[in-house]
Structure formats: C-alpha cells, structure tokens
Scaffold this motif. Structure first.
Motif, PDB file in Angstrom:
ATOM      1  N   VAL A  66     -15.235  -0.880   1.246  1.00  0.00           N
ATOM      2  CA  VAL A  66     -15.826  -1.873   2.535  1.00  0.00           C
ATOM      3  C   VAL A  66     -15.175  -0.656   4.088  1.00  0.00           C
ATOM      4  O   VAL A  66     -14.533   0.646   3.569  1.00  0.00           O
ATOM      5  CB  VAL A  66     -14.655  -2.513   3.291  1.00  0.00           C
ATOM      6  N   PRO A  67     -15.317  -0.034   5.264  1.00  0.00           N
ATOM      7  CA  PRO A  67     -15.101   0.720   5.799  1.00  0.00           C
ATOM      8  C   PRO A  67     -13.890   0.317   6.062  1.00  0.00           C
ATOM      9  O   PRO A  67     -13.367  -0.128   6.088  1.00  0.00           O
ATOM     10  CB  PRO A  67     -15.770   0.068   6.873  1.00  0.00           C
ATOM     11  N   ILE A  68     -13.158   1.558   6.337  1.00  0.00           N
ATOM     12  CA  ILE A  68     -11.385   1.685   6.374  1.00  0.00           C
ATOM     13  C   ILE A  68     -11.154   1.091   7.564  1.00  0.00           C
ATOM     14  O   ILE A  68     -10.080   0.749   8.261  1.00  0.00           O
ATOM     15  CB  ILE A  68     -11.565   3.257   7.036  1.00  0.00           C
ATOM     16  N   ILE A  69     -11.471   1.019   8.786  1.00  0.00           N
ATOM     17  CA  ILE A  69     -11.724  -0.918   9.982  1.00  0.00           C
ATOM     18  C   ILE A  69     -10.969  -1.394   9.231  1.00  0.00           C
ATOM     19  O   ILE A  69     -10.723  -2.152  10.439  1.00  0.00           O
ATOM     20  CB  ILE A  69     -12.801  -0.072  10.873  1.00  0.00           C
ATOM     21  N   GLU A  70     -11.334  -1.909   8.499  1.00  0.00           N
ATOM     22  CA  GLU A  70     -11.065  -3.707   7.771  1.00  0.00           C
ATOM     23  C   GLU A  70     -10.094  -3.110   8.068  1.00  0.00           C
ATOM     24  O   GLU A  70      -9.256  -4.425   7.237  1.00  0.00           O
ATOM     25  CB  GLU A  70     -12.440  -3.765   6.723  1.00  0.00           C
ATOM     26  N   HIS A  71      -8.935  -2.338   7.298  1.00  0.00           N
ATOM     27  CA  HIS A  71      -8.032  -2.095   6.831  1.00  0.00           C
ATOM     28  C   HIS A  71      -6.653  -2.621   8.380  1.00  0.00           C
ATOM     29  O   HIS A  71      -7.098  -1.820   9.312  1.00  0.00           O
ATOM     30  CB  HIS A  71      -7.704  -1.262   5.980  1.00  0.00           C
ATOM     31  N   ALA A  72      -5.931  -3.443   7.984  1.00  0.00           N
ATOM     32  CA  ALA A  72      -4.875  -3.753   8.885  1.00  0.00           C
ATOM     33  C   ALA A  72      -4.710  -2.630   9.700  1.00  0.00           C
ATOM     34  O   ALA A  72      -3.777  -2.309  10.656  1.00  0.00           O
ATOM     35  CB  ALA A  72      -3.473  -4.618   8.793  1.00  0.00           C
ATOM     36  N   ASP A  73      -3.371  -1.374   8.410  1.00  0.00           N
ATOM     37  CA  ASP A  73      -2.858  -0.177   8.856  1.00  0.00           C
ATOM     38  C   ASP A  73      -3.679   0.762   9.939  1.00  0.00           C
ATOM     39  O   ASP A  73      -3.790   0.839  10.481  1.00  0.00           O
ATOM     40  CB  ASP A  73      -2.394   0.595   7.567  1.00  0.00           C
ATOM     41  N   VAL A  74      -5.026   1.045   9.292  1.00  0.00           N
ATOM     42  CA  VAL A  74      -6.200   1.766  10.175  1.00  0.00           C
ATOM     43  C   VAL A  74      -6.213   0.861  11.302  1.00  0.00           C
ATOM     44  O   VAL A  74      -5.957   1.648  12.507  1.00  0.00           O
ATOM     45  CB  VAL A  74      -7.407   1.723   9.338  1.00  0.00           C
ATOM     46  N   ARG A  75      -6.436  -0.350  11.825  1.00  0.00           N
ATOM     47  CA  ARG A  75      -6.879  -0.931  12.864  1.00  0.00           C
ATOM     48  C   ARG A  75      -5.217  -0.867  13.664  1.00  0.00           C
ATOM     49  O   ARG A  75      -5.391  -0.629  15.018  1.00  0.00           O
ATOM     50  CB  ARG A  75      -6.900  -2.440  12.671  1.00  0.00           C
ATOM     51  N   ARG A  76      -4.137  -0.961  13.106  1.00  0.00           N
ATOM     52  CA  ARG A  76      -3.127  -0.381  13.148  1.00  0.00           C
ATOM     53  C   ARG A  76      -3.002   0.744  14.413  1.00  0.00           C
ATOM     54  O   ARG A  76      -2.494   0.983  15.183  1.00  0.00           O
ATOM     55  CB  ARG A  76      -1.635  -0.784  12.930  1.00  0.00           C
ATOM     56  N   MET A  77      -3.073   2.185  13.638  1.00  0.00           N
ATOM     57  CA  MET A  77      -4.037   3.122  14.551  1.00  0.00           C
ATOM     58  C   MET A  77      -4.485   3.439  15.097  1.00  0.00           C
ATOM     59  O   MET A  77      -4.455   3.983  16.485  1.00  0.00           O
ATOM     60  CB  MET A  77      -3.797   4.211  13.320  1.00  0.00           C
ATOM     61  N   LEU A  78      -5.228   2.676  15.640  1.00  0.00           N
ATOM     62  CA  LEU A  78      -6.573   2.808  16.577  1.00  0.00           C
ATOM     63  C   LEU A  78      -6.600   1.126  17.692  1.00  0.00           C
ATOM     64  O   LEU A  78      -6.201   2.469  18.933  1.00  0.00           O
ATOM     65  CB  LEU A  78      -7.653   1.451  16.026  1.00  0.00           C
ATOM     66  N   LEU A  79      -5.476   0.577  17.720  1.00  0.00           N
ATOM     67  CA  LEU A  79      -5.335  -0.159  18.525  1.00  0.00           C
ATOM     68  C   LEU A  79      -3.608   0.524  19.200  1.00  0.00           C
ATOM     69  O   LEU A  79      -3.307   0.770  20.175  1.00  0.00           O
ATOM     70  CB  LEU A  79      -4.092  -1.299  17.426  1.00  0.00           C
ATOM     71  N   ALA A  80      -2.814   1.891  18.411  1.00  0.00           N
ATOM     72  CA  ALA A  80      -1.458   2.326  19.195  1.00  0.00           C
ATOM     73  C   ALA A  80      -2.503   3.312  19.894  1.00  0.00           C
ATOM     74  O   ALA A  80      -2.166   3.335  20.908  1.00  0.00           O
ATOM     75  CB  ALA A  80      -1.090   2.765  17.910  1.00  0.00           C
ATOM     76  N   GLN A  81      -3.794   4.009  19.103  1.00  0.00           N
ATOM     77  CA  GLN A  81      -4.183   5.496  20.116  1.00  0.00           C
ATOM     78  C   GLN A  81      -5.401   4.833  21.360  1.00  0.00           C
ATOM     79  O   GLN A  81      -5.068   4.984  22.404  1.00  0.00           O
ATOM     80  CB  GLN A  81      -5.876   5.995  19.300  1.00  0.00           C
ATOM     81  N   LYS A  82      -5.630   3.536  21.140  1.00  0.00           N
ATOM     82  CA  LYS A  82      -5.864   2.573  22.443  1.00  0.00           C
ATOM     83  C   LYS A  82      -5.213   2.427  23.551  1.00  0.00           C
ATOM     84  O   LYS A  82      -5.851   2.751  24.767  1.00  0.00           O
ATOM     85  CB  LYS A  82      -6.886   1.553  22.274  1.00  0.00           C
ATOM     86  N   SER A  83      -4.351   1.659  22.900  1.00  0.00           N
ATOM     87  CA  SER A  83      -3.268   1.101  24.225  1.00  0.00           C
ATOM     88  C   SER A  83      -2.335   2.422  25.085  1.00  0.00           C
ATOM     89  O   SER A  83      -2.073   2.839  25.674  1.00  0.00           O
ATOM     90  CB  SER A  83      -2.158   0.564  23.043  1.00  0.00           C
ATOM     91  N   TYR A  84      -2.091   4.377  23.808  1.00  0.00           N
ATOM     92  CA  TYR A  84      -1.629   5.190  24.686  1.00  0.00           C
ATOM     93  C   TYR A  84      -3.017   5.807  25.600  1.00  0.00           C
ATOM     94  O   TYR A  84      -2.633   6.110  27.203  1.00  0.00           O
ATOM     95  CB  TYR A  84      -1.693   6.216  23.614  1.00  0.00           C
TER      96      TYR A  84
END
Length: 592
Positions: free
Chosen positions: A341-359
């Motif tokens: 699956v695309p890696i965005i389906e993995h919770a830890d990748v979404r965590r890293m993307l959310l962290a970036q987005k919030s910053y």
C-alpha cells in the motif's frame, strides 16, 4: 514538480482568518483591494515556479566562485531568475508611493515573498536583504540619501546588505573593531573587516549598498559607541569605493547566496585625499545599533518565514511522495501476497506528516499574524492601540524567528524520514531543504540569544507589560473558543498553560540572581513558542468553524495533533524552569 507552497492555505490565512481586506479601509492601503492582493500573489507564484524553482538545484550544485577578473560568477539561471523578479517590480511592494513603491501591506509582501523562499531559498535572500536595507534607510536616512540610495534600491537597480559581524565578533557587536573617521567633508572613512556578509558581492545589480556598523573615535565603549553608515560599492559618480571582496565562505546550504568576507578601506581600490572606504552617516553618531535594529527585527521575522517556507516545501514534497510510494501492508493484513500500500496508509507515516503539517502551517500562520501587527501598528490612529500592537510584536519577534527555525527544521528532518533512503540522496529535494534550513537557527542571532532576549528583556519590559499583553491577547482567543462546540477543551488547556507560564516567569525572576534566572532561557523560549503556536492553531480552528471539506478537516487534524502531542511537552519544561535548575551553571569546563 511539487508546488512548494499551498495557495489554498495562504488564501485561508489571509482572507478567512486574518481578513486582510479590512486593511484597505485604512488610508495607507486605500488604493488596494483583494483584486490587487490576488494579482500580486498570482504573479509571485508564477515567477517563483517558472524562474526560481528550476534554478534551485542548479544553484546548489554550482556554488558562486571568484573568476579570473576578481568578479563573482553565478549560474546563468540564478542571474536571469533574479532579473525577472526585479523586472516585475516586486521589491517595491510595501514601499511608499513617493519612493516608487506599491504601498502594499507588509502581510501581502510577506505572503508574496514566501513563494520565492519556498521555491529557492538562496535566490530569495538577495531580495530579502535589499528590502530590509531600503526599509531602514527609508525610515532614518536624509532626503538626499533617500533619493541617492533608496530609490534605486526600490527600483531594483541596486541591492543591499547589512554588515554587522566581524571575524572575531559574531553576535557580540560590542566587540566590533571597524572604525569610522570623519573626513572633514561631511563623509567618513571606514576601515575594518566584516564577515558572513550575505549577498556581499556579485554582479547582479548596478551597485551594492552596504549598511555598516562602525565606531567613531570617542564614542565610548561597547555598543553605545556604534554608528551606522552607508558604504556603497560604487560612489554616486560611479567611482569604485574601497570595498574589497577577500573571499567567499563555502556553506552547507543556501549555496547560491554569496556569503563574503569584505575589507573596507584596505587600499585595494585606491583612495582619494584620505584612506578608507567612503561612508555616509545614517542619522546621528553613536546611535547606529538602534537604527540597525529596524532592519534586524524585520530580518528576524523574515528568517522565521524562510525557515517556514523550507519546512513547508519539505512537507509538501514528502506528502506527495507518501501518496505514491508503495511499501508494506497494513498491520492487520496477514496475506503476504496482498499488494503493498502507499506508505501514507501507515499510522507512523501519518504521524510524521501531521507533525510537519502542524509545524509548518502553524509557523506560516504565526508569521502572517506578526506581519499584520506591523501593518496595524503602522496605520493605527489611536496612540494607545499603536503602543499595544508594537509591544505585542516586540514580545513575539524572538519567537517568530526562533520557533520556526527549530521546528520547521525538524519538519525537514521528518520529510527525509518519510522518503526513507531516497530522502538522504541529492536526487530528491528534501535533502537540500534540510541543509538550506540548518542555517536559520543561527541566522540573525543564534537560538540561545533569542532565548535571552525573550526572557531577559521582552517579557519583563515595562514592568511585565510585554508578557501581560501576550497573555491578554491569548486570553481573548480562549474566551471566544470556550463558546464554540468542540473547542472548549482546547481553550481550557491553553488557558491553563498560559497562566502557568505567567506564574513561572515571575518565579524565575524572584530568585534575585539574573545568572540563575537566565540559565535556562532557551527552554523558556521553546516553551513560550509552543504555547504561542497552540494559540495560533486555536485561532485557525475558530476561522474553520463548522466547515467539513478535506481542507478544513486537515486543519482540525493538525490542531488536534499539536494539542495532544506537542503542547503537553511544555509541562516538564515548566517544571524544569520552576526548579531554577543549576546544572548548566555548576558544570565546570574541565569536566567536559
């Protein structure tokens, strides 16, 4: 090519949250409208993507060098891209009509600039410094100096620098040794060496206007003896001034920005009746540092924007990558023959993307908020309101510089992590974004210096009025949020931590020992920064309201991440500050 900035986010922040259209009701901006704002932003995005972005990796791979003729050589793509920017007249964006400017709000100029910073950080620095230089001179120069030097800067024919640091004196400006001797004709002769001068020499413009800090004999010790001078590369009659390029510094990132060691008055280009480079005093003698702070404070907010833009570009690149890169299967998928699956389906990748987005989205909103304060203060008709706005901006400036520089750099690190091994290669942009951004925790005052500024000056200024103004402003947001479904919990949490920050600040200074009080100033800066960004996220949630498309839901998710993962970090930090910990004071140098 991934677009490094989000038009939708900028439109939300400018029009749905900050409502910058209301600025057009003020006399200074009365000739403008949303249509003119949008036209500038559209033009900025177009030039940034067509002329700046394609040159980004070229400038990184082909550093400036000194040719056989002693002139700086830059890649053609950098030269032509910057020429397009000047031709568009964007340098003039926020300057007065009488200087040939567009008289746009600062917040629109910054929203324009962030496109160029995200597309090509190194190229954007030439324009960033020129605008700051011209703004200082527009404020403090004589009418003759404005006509001679500021107008060509605004037109883009000249470029500008700020020359503060010296090889032996970086941030410690009290220790500069550059001298200025009166020449008897109203000018001064400048002798000395300046180091780390960005855009200090090139052939991009007809002239370079250096703003130089120097000491006039008899001015007294320390910073009180510092004066400010215009020292152009070429004098008004075209004569070469005695400003010599000694060498170029080779940097980890931002390589397409020339970074120079300059000698003033060493005789390289001869001299007239008196040795030294010709300099023109700005304002009064011995007040140079106070004048330079006009440019430095603007530059500090600008550095925060630069860090934000690079973090934003990395986030956008890693988001696109995560959507198309396939690897692994969901943790509850037991069939090894199932497609990855695309890696965005993995919770830890979404965590890293959310962290970036919030910053990065928090930082962009914060920078634009500070820019709006500049516009509101400059056009306020009530002196008390103007003073309040300026006081609030004073408190926020060290945070606006340092928080994005720390946490948007972390966003760049996470962007590399999302890419995995590919992110660590030069074939992908995120590697360069990290290197370019690593300068910003140092740039315009190292991280620790801004901690000292915030805790040692800003929050206690005027008997604590600075911190009180911040707490009152955040408190107004808290009260609004308490009446909105779904936001009361965030509001209560933010209120609690702000209240504790105010009490801890008083406790820190009750020790009666400034050395102890300031020992953990950097921790204080990080704590206050997280609180401010949480406030900015709550403000964004109020602007989102009840709308529920993907954009607004993404805002909610980023805010939720920040309140649940980031704001709680302030608890242990406030505990440490309350303890007035002496670890860093008591450790002996010999123990290392």
């Amino acid at each position: 090519m991934t677009t490094p900035m989000s038009r939708r986010d900028l439109e939300f922040l400018l029009y749905e949250w900050l409502d910058v259209e209301t600025l057009t009701s003020r006399d200074r901006f009365a000739d403008h409208s949303r249509e003119t704002f949008d036209a500038v932003l559209e033009l900025s995005a177009d030039i940034a993507m067509k002329c700046f972005a394609p040159a980004n990796k070229i400038g990184d791979a082909n550093e400036p060098y000194i040719g056989d003729d002693g002139k700086v050589v830059l890649p053609d793509e950098v030269v032509t891209g910057l020429a397009e920017y000047r031709k568009a007249g964007l340098i003039s964006a926020s300057f007065d009509d009488e200087l040939g400017g567009m008289q746009l709000p600062t917040v629109i100029r910054q929203a324009s600039a962030v496109w160029f910073q995200a597309a090509n950080a190194a190229m954007s620095s030439y324009n960033f410094l020129t605008v700051g230089n011209a703004n200082l001179l527009a404020e403090y120069a004589t009418d003759e100096q404005r006509e001679t030097w500021v107008r060509p800067l605004v037109e883009g024919r000249f470029s500008g620098t700020m020359c503060l640091s010296e090889p032996q004196a970086g941030s410690s400006l009290a220790d500069i040794t550059t001298k200025a001797e009166p020449a008897g004709d109203g000018t001064y002769r400048i002798t000395g060496t300046k180091m780390w001068i960005s855009a200090g020499d090139h052939e991009l413009t007809e002239n370079i206007v250096h703003l130089v800090l120097a000491k006039i004999p008899g001015g007294g010790p320390g910073v009180k003896g510092i004066s400010l001078f215009i020292v152009p590369k070429y004098l008004a009659d075209g004569t070469r001034n005695d400003v010599a390029l000694v060498g170029l510094n080779h940097k980890m990132g931002n390589r397409a920005t020339t970074n120079t060691l300059l000698n003033f008055g060493d005789g390289t280009f001869g001299a007239d009746s008196a040795p030294g480079a010709v300099g023109y005093l700005v304002g009064e003698e011995h007040r140079g540092l106070s004048y330079m702070f006009h440019m430095m404070n603007e530059a500090r907010i600008g550095v925060g924007f630069l860090a934000t833009a690079l973090g934003y570009a990395g986030y956008r690149a890693s988001l696109d990558y995560a959507k198309v890169r396939t690897q692994g299967r969901p943790v509850d998928q037991k069939d090894p023959s199932a497609p990855p699956v695309p890696i965005i389906e993995h919770a830890d990748v979404r965590r890293m993307l959310l962290a970036q987005k919030s910053y990065v989205e928090g930082s962009l909103a914060f920078g634009l908020y500070c820019s709006t304060l500049v516009d509101e203060a400059a056009t306020a008709t009530d002196p008390a309101e103007r003073d309040r706005l300026n006081l609030l901006l004073e408190v926020l400036t060290p945070i606006a510089k340092s928080w994005p520089s720390q946490w948007c750099l972390e966003a760049n690190s996470l962007a590399i992590q999302v890419h995995g091994g590919y992110g660590y290669t030069r074939e992908f942009d995120v590697e360069q974004y990290y290197r370019d951004n690593r300068l910003n925790p140092i740039h315009e005052g190292a991280h620790g210096i801004h901690g000292l500024d915030l805790l040692g000056r800003k929050v206690i200024m005027q008997g604590g009025a600075g911190l009180a103004a911040l707490a009152e402003t955040i408190g107004a947001t808290v009260e609004r949020a308490r009446g909105v479904d779904g936001l009361a919990g965030y509001a209560d949490e933010l209120h609690s931590v702000v209240d504790r920050l105010v009490k801890v600040t008083a406790h820190i200074w009750s020790a009666g020992d400034p050395k102890l009080s300031l020992a953990n100033a950097t921790v204080y800066l990080e704590t206050a920064g997280h609180i401010v960004i949480a406030w900015i996220w709550l403000e964004q949630l109020l602007a989102v309201g009840s709308r529920t498309d993907d954009f607004y839901n993404g805002k909610r998710a980023a805010a939720q991440y920040f309140f649940r993962y980031e704001l709680p970090k302030t608890g242990p930090q406030l505990d440490l500050l309350t303890a007035l910990d002496r670890t860093t004071l008591d450790v002996e140098p010999s123990w290392f």
